[in-house]
Enzyme design. Structure first.
Site, short mmCIF file in Angstrom:
data_model
loop_
_atom_site.label_atom_id
_atom_site.label_comp_id
_atom_site.label_asym_id
_atom_site.label_seq_id
_atom_site.Cartn_x
_atom_site.Cartn_y
_atom_site.Cartn_z
N CYS B 22 0.83 -1.21 0.00
CA CYS B 22 0.00 0.00 0.00
C CYS B 22 0.86 1.25 0.00
O CYS B 22 0.64 2.17 0.81
CB CYS B 22 -0.91 -0.02 1.22
N LYS B 110 11.17 2.26 -9.30
CA LYS B 110 12.59 2.57 -9.35
C LYS B 110 13.04 3.09 -8.00
O LYS B 110 12.21 3.67 -7.29
CB LYS B 110 12.91 3.56 -10.46
#
Lengths: 366, 366
Positions: B22, B110
């Protein structure tokens, strides 16, 4: 622009300029001398009187402008208050010192010298003769520059400076790369570093409120066959963590940027040396930029600030210089040291870049 | 935006996503999955089912979105085609490999890994299981990016690339600097280099047409008490003389620039990672810039290019990824290697920056 009649000011506070040499850049500065309300173009001197005559004609100098066939005649003219020196850099020491000894105030093209040692010879001559010194960095005199400096000094809008990136590049043509004085080791041996890099270094120092960096590291250079720098990248670092990088080049498309990033604000300018337009120049800022929910967009766009000016920056440079000369000449004031200090700091960084290159691109203490 | 009814696509080419965790960034990506016409948000999994439920509710996920109390349940769900992994970087290897082994296609935040060695474990797992890999670099998918790339590739308008400067900085607040995963050595040990620096490095590689530099030199870093990088400056250099510099930081005002200078043209963009506005983004270019007579002004102002998009870049990323997954799933195509190659090149440069820091800021071969 003033008409040619009005150029001949009879004001007592009009500073009379002599120009040494018929350089291309002197065309712009001679027009600025004419435009500025407190100066007149009194004389142009060249080693060739024919060349000086042709130059005066081509540039529509007023018929009363004197024309000399030597630089010495300019310096010997008692009516000349100040000289503008647009000669190749390697000639600056000789002619600036001679001018100072003749009590001529000096506006000198950049780079002022080939190194700080030579620069100090010039500045010491100015000091001991009580004459004003200023280098020809025009953008310093644009009203936009002061307004941007106000932004950078504002702890609420900009905070503390962290990073500066500056570049000045232009794509020199084949003729320039073969023949311009700026690619000749005996004339302007600093090449692109002394010419284009001068502006980047000055911009970085300006953004750092003229605090000298602790170390300078050259990152890369390109040289011509005579080992004159055609492009150079370097990094400047301060004790407090500030970092600046710059790129100067004769080999890339025309670009002239300052990006200054503080803890609270960012400044962008893409035409800092020569504004896109003379009368109206801009820059952009953003303070406390952040995102909307989920980082979908920015919470604000940068603000564009437009600064208008009646006189172009080169005329404002002449006006400022002439006012300082007038203060010395007529009111007994001392020369303003600010400008020689800025020239010297700029040259200290140039020297450090050269030293770093000579040490195989190692960091060098300034 | 699509209504919630239309989110449940019955198209056979709809790719069903599972999200692992989450994370804040997953809010944006989950909305993008919903917005993209070829994908549905099938399941959200968290280590805590209560947290997943609250997250689904807070973000208005469709009632049919499944909610699991573990990541394994997401991977075991045979209806899930692809997973989005927004977990802390140090968990990527474990969960990406497990996902690949379950034949789930992988969209991974990333930085993808802590180093190239770890990255290769992930990419090898994707290869051997025939699943698509893509990292979550959204700006790559904005239509503006392709149009800018066309400019950089144009020998007439841009010429040969000489210099790139990029920065991505934002002023993290005290809570971020104390508690965010990106300042924790056990979670995102690459700190600002892996987070903000990722974008700068990708931008530089993108501008260089993905040619890897020969050497990388870190210039300066700031670290927190746990030795996680909070800001970093570095320089990249190519054999042909190209030089790039970047500045990434958690400690400076929000700034995200690319300046790319070629022999004939210049590109400026100041919002490359997240456009100021979702639907309309711009950049500026100038080709063969020069001056008017006497260098009083520029001969042209830069051109502002405006690019509109119906879908925001994050939805276009999902659309591109889903189309690739669909090609594999329904048409027997091979995974597109372009995206893993770009991730790997970005990580090679990150590794080189780290190696340069470890070597006392010496140049490091890539």
């Amino acid at each position: 622009m003033a008409t040619s009649e009005s150029r001949i000011s009879t004001n007592t506070n009009t500073i009379r300029f002599g120009i040494l040499g018929c350089a291309e850049i002197a065309r712009k500065v001679s027009q600025a001398i004419i435009l500025s309300p407190n100066s007149t173009l009194h004389v142009i001197g060249s080693r060739s009187i024919e060349k000086a005559r042709a130059y005066a004609k081509a540039n529509n100098f007023h018929p009363t402008t004197k024309i000399y066939g030597s630089y010495d005649e300019v310096l010997d003219d008692h009516e000349v208050d100040a000289v503008y020196i647009p000669l190749p850099t390697s000639l600056h020491v000789e002619w600036a010192v001679r001018a100072a000894e003749k009590k001529k105030h000096i506006l000198c093209e950049k780079p002022v010298a080939l190194n700080v040692k030579d620069l100090d010879v010039i500045l010491n001559a100015c000091d001991s003769n009580g004459v004003q010194f200023m280098d020809g960095t025009m953008w310093m005199h644009h009203p936009r520059t002061r307004i941007m400096a106000d932004f950078l000094a504002d702890s609420r809008r900009f905070g503390q400076l962290k990073t500066v990136q500056s570049c000045f590049t232009f794509a020199a043509d084949e003729d320039f790369l073969q023949n311009d004085i700026r690619v000749k080791p005996d004339l302007d041996a600093l090449g692109a570093l002394g010419d284009a890099g001068w502006y980047c270094i000055r911009a970085i120092l300006w953004a750092a409120n003229y605090e000298l960096p602790k170390t300078v590291t050259a990152l890369r250079i390109t040289e011509n066959g005579a080992r004159v720098i055609l492009s150079c990248d370097a990094s400047l670092q301060w004790e407090d963590g500030k970092v600046a990088t710059f790129n100067c080049s004769f080999l890339s498309n025309l670009t002239m940027d300052i990006t200054a990033i503080g803890t609270k604000g960012t400044l962008h300018i893409n035409d800092f040396i020569i504004p896109y337009k003379e009368a109206e120049a801009s820059f952009s800022t953003v303070s406390e930029g952040w995102f909307t929910d989920m980082a979908l967009e920015w919470n604000k766009k940068p603000s564009e600030h437009i600064v208008t000016t009646d006189l172009p920056q080169q005329a404002l440079m002449i006006k400022e210089f002439s006012a300082l000369v007038d203060g010395i000449k007529r009111h007994g004031l001392q020369p303003e040291k600010k400008w020689s200090t800025l020239s010297r700091k700029t040259h200290l960084v140039i020297d450090a870049v050269i030293a770093s290159i000579d040490k195989g691109f190692a960091p060098v203490e300034v």
